[in-house]
Design an enzyme around this catalytic site. Structure first.
Site, PDB file in Angstrom:
ATOM      1  CB  CYS A 183       9.450  37.548 -15.281  1.00 48.92           C
ATOM      2  SG  CYS A 183       9.280  38.063 -13.955  1.00 48.92           S
TER       3      CYS A 183
ATOM      4  CB  CYS B 125       4.202  44.370 -23.147  1.00 53.68           C
ATOM      5  SG  CYS B 125       3.251  43.269 -22.287  1.00 53.68           S
TER       6      CYS B 125
ATOM      7  N   GLY C  35       9.591  32.975 -23.389  1.00 55.30           N
ATOM      8  CA  GLY C  35      11.105  32.767 -23.914  1.00 55.30           C
ATOM      9  C   GLY C  35      11.332  33.505 -24.972  1.00 55.30           C
ATOM     10  N   GLY C  36      10.341  34.434 -25.575  1.00 56.21           N
ATOM     11  CA  GLY C  36      10.959  35.287 -26.773  1.00 56.21           C
ATOM     12  C   GLY C  36      12.253  36.088 -26.321  1.00 56.21           C
TER      13      GLY C  36
ATOM     14  CB  ALA D 225       7.404  31.501 -19.451  1.00 52.61           C
TER      15      ALA D 225
HETATM   16  C1  LIG Z   1       5.668  39.640 -19.636  1.00 56.03           C
HETATM   17  S1  LIG Z   1       5.623  37.911 -19.225  1.00 56.03           S
HETATM   18  C2  LIG Z   1       7.441  37.457 -19.834  1.00 56.03           C
HETATM   19  C3  LIG Z   1       7.600  37.439 -21.384  1.00 56.03           C
HETATM   20  C4  LIG Z   1       8.976  36.975 -21.721  1.00 56.03           C
HETATM   21  N1  LIG Z   1      10.169  37.468 -21.026  1.00 56.03           N
HETATM   22  C5  LIG Z   1       9.021  36.898 -23.117  1.00 56.03           C
HETATM   23  O1  LIG Z   1       9.732  37.639 -23.652  1.00 56.03           O
HETATM   24  O2  LIG Z   1       8.483  35.964 -23.807  1.00 56.03           O
HETATM   25  C6  LIG Z   1       5.915  37.859 -17.643  1.00 56.03           C
HETATM   26  C7  LIG Z   1       5.985  36.433 -16.933  1.00 56.03           C
HETATM   27  O3  LIG Z   1       6.214  36.704 -15.623  1.00 56.03           O
HETATM   28  C8  LIG Z   1       6.162  35.581 -14.888  1.00 56.03           C
HETATM   29  N2  LIG Z   1       5.710  35.918 -13.448  1.00 56.03           N
HETATM   30  C9  LIG Z   1       4.756  36.636 -12.869  1.00 56.03           C
HETATM   31  N3  LIG Z   1       5.079  36.867 -11.637  1.00 56.03           N
HETATM   32  C10 LIG Z   1       6.336  36.244 -11.339  1.00 56.03           C
HETATM   33  C11 LIG Z   1       6.976  36.099 -10.469  1.00 56.03           C
HETATM   34  N4  LIG Z   1       6.786  36.574  -9.171  1.00 56.03           N
HETATM   35  N5  LIG Z   1       8.402  35.502 -10.446  1.00 56.03           N
HETATM   36  C12 LIG Z   1       8.547  34.964 -11.494  1.00 56.03           C
HETATM   37  N6  LIG Z   1       7.738  35.085 -12.912  1.00 56.03           N
HETATM   38  C13 LIG Z   1       6.761  35.836 -12.648  1.00 56.03           C
HETATM   39  C14 LIG Z   1       4.615  35.037 -15.729  1.00 56.03           C
HETATM   40  O4  LIG Z   1       4.274  33.731 -15.691  1.00 56.03           O
HETATM   41  C15 LIG Z   1       5.061  35.499 -17.155  1.00 56.03           C
HETATM   42  O5  LIG Z   1       5.411  34.281 -17.800  1.00 56.03           O
END
Ligand SMILES: C[S@@+](CC[C@H](N)C(=O)[O-])C[C@H]1O[C@@H](n2cnc3c(N)ncnc32)[C@H](O)[C@@H]1O
Length: 449
Positions: free
Chosen positions: A262, A385, A266-267, A264
């Site tokens: 998961c 988070c 991208g951090g 985006a």
């Molecule tokens: C907490 S954010 C991730 C932050 C990212 N890891 C970072 O450090 O920048 C969670 C991400 O999970 C994605 N997401 C939600 N449901 C998902 C799924 N079933 N499969 C893949 N990605 C998913 C969302 O679009 C979101 O970008």
């Protein structure tokens, strides 16, 4: 160009947040980039929007105290105008009372003319009677007290009290209503922390190294990120210290194959690539193709070449077309975000206990789906988070009870110098009031069989 009025713009933004459940940040950024506000007015607009969202619970308590419990019955525009006025009266000491009241009355004359006299009366009364205001009784009803005083929904305060007890829950609640620090991660593919800090010092930017994360820098001066030296050259990325640490605890090595399920915006994916010295592969998966573009943009800016992106649902076991298994997997799961409400304060007013339960089901499904994609001996780092146990320890315990081939690794044993960050079971839990970081969770699971 006509100059905009920062209070009117704040009202417009807050009304959109209320009405459309829109996040404030992109709307605010768009307003600021239009260039219709100058100098101090830009700062005032940001302060008003975020201040009102952070302190909304307290402000509504004040509306009830000075307007006979009418906060839930008022026309929405009138309520938001009162919140704005009360915020200026109670939280901003540089705005004269007369300006706070008169400007609020002017907003009411334009948005809800019949309520202008009412707004005037309530704000003047609040100013006159502020010393005799009585808060809920702290001893008899700590939930009501903390919710009103520190501006959080009652159910969230109840959860924090269950986890931490009343005194510490109050400390947490107080710090969750403050402004979060600006922290960056130095891109060691291009520079070092010492060199970048010297460049900041030369530019008059006050900054200090983060307490735990080896590549983090906390910016102390008020500064726009994009104006910091080295931004366009990709010398750093914005990332809270807690998020940096979570990526570090996956411990990726150069040459390995990593799945960031998961990913985006991208951090963490870009930090993983940095820790791998840009050697190996990071497959950055996300359900949102649109948000994955941010991962690619960040990788380009930071000079990273090993990230491949894929738009897919990580809860579907066959999403990742590649047949191979991965050395390590990061599951930075979609979560309630209740650990980062200093940054996105509107979220705390929208989220409910039902949302937490729904998200926990998604988290469980994704973790289950990823387990077969890890090689034997490999590591999954599960992170959120969120401060909620149901999204954190609850997910890990449930997973371990159904997957005998996995063990929870004790981070205390792996990182003895960072023991203050881990629970007795060896999972990472950061808290703003304890560690000056966002509320974050990470647990490391090893596949033994
Ligand atoms: C907490 S954010 C991730 C932050 C990212 N890891 C970072 O450090 O920048 C969670 C991400 O999970 C994605 N997401 C939600 N449901 C998902 C799924 N079933 N499969 C893949 N990605 C998913 C969302 O679009 C979101 O970008």
């Amino acid at each position: 160009m006509t100059r905009a009025n920062p209070r009117q713009t704040a009202l417009d933004i807050l009304m959109r947040v209320e009405r459309d459940r829109a996040f404030a940040e992109p709307i605010l950024d768009r307003e600021l980039s239009r260039g219709t506000l100058a100098g101090p007015d830009r700062g005032l607009l940001t302060e008003l929007v975020y201040g009102v969202l952070r302190r909304q619970g307290t402000l509504d308590f004040l509306v009830d105290a000075f307007a006979a419990n009418r906060s839930t019955r008022l026309e929405r525009a009138v309520l938001v105008i009162l919140r704005l006025g009360l915020y200026q009266l109670f939280f901003l000491d540089r705005i004269p009372v007369s300006a706070a009241v008169n400007e609020s009355v002017n907003l009411a004359k334009a948005a809800a003319p019949r309520a202008a006299g009412f707004v005037n009366a309530i704000l003047r009364r609040a100013d006159r009677e502020r010393q005799s205001l009585s808060w809920p009784d702290r001893e008899n009803d700590p939930v009501a007290y903390i919710a009103a005083r520190h501006s959080h929904p009652r159910w969230l305060v109840e959860r924090w009290i269950e986890q931490l007890g009343v005194p510490e829950a109050e400390e947490l609640a107080a710090s969750m209503s403050e402004q979060a620090p600006l922290t960056i991660r130095v891109n060691t593919l291009k520079t070092t922390r010492e060199t970048l800090m010297a460049e900041f010092a030369a530019a008059g930017i006050a900054a200090e190294p983060t307490s735990w994360a080896p590549h983090g820098v906390r910016i102390i001066s008020k500064a726009a990120v994009t104006a910091l030296p080295g931004f366009s050259g990709g010398l750093f990325a914005v990332q809270d210290e807690s998020s940096q640490l979570a990526a570090l605890f996956l411990d990726p090595k150069p040459g390995e194959s990593i799945l960031d399920a998961c990913a985006a915006p991208g951090g963490k994916a870009t930090y993983l690539a940095q820790l791998m010295e840009n050697q190996g592969e990071v497959l950055a998966c996300d359900i949102s193709a649109k948000k994955l573009r941010l991962v690619a943009e960040a990788a380009t800016r930071l000079g990273i070449g090993i990230i491949r992106t894929i738009a897919a649902d990580a809860a579907k076991p066959d999403v990742i077309p590649d047949e191979s298994v991965f050395d390590r997997i990061l599951l930075d799961a979609p979560c309630s975000g209740l650990g980062v409400i200093r940054r996105n304060p509107e979220g705390k007013w929208w989220k409910t206990p039902e949302d937490v339960a729904r998200l926990a089901a998604t988290q469980r499904n994704i973790l289950d789906a990823l387990a077969p994609r890890l090689r034997t001996g490999g590591v999954i780092l599960y992170s959120t988070c969120s401060t909620m146990e149901a999204e954190n320890e609850g997910i890990i315990d449930d997973f371990l009870s159904r997957n005998g081939g996995f063990v929870l690794e004790d981070l205390n044993a792996l990182y003895p110098d960072a023991a203050g960050l881990f629970t007795s079971r060896g999972v990472f839990r950061s808290w703003p009031h304890r560690h000056s970081m966002d509320g974050f969770f990470a647990a490391r699971l090893r596949k033994c069989l």
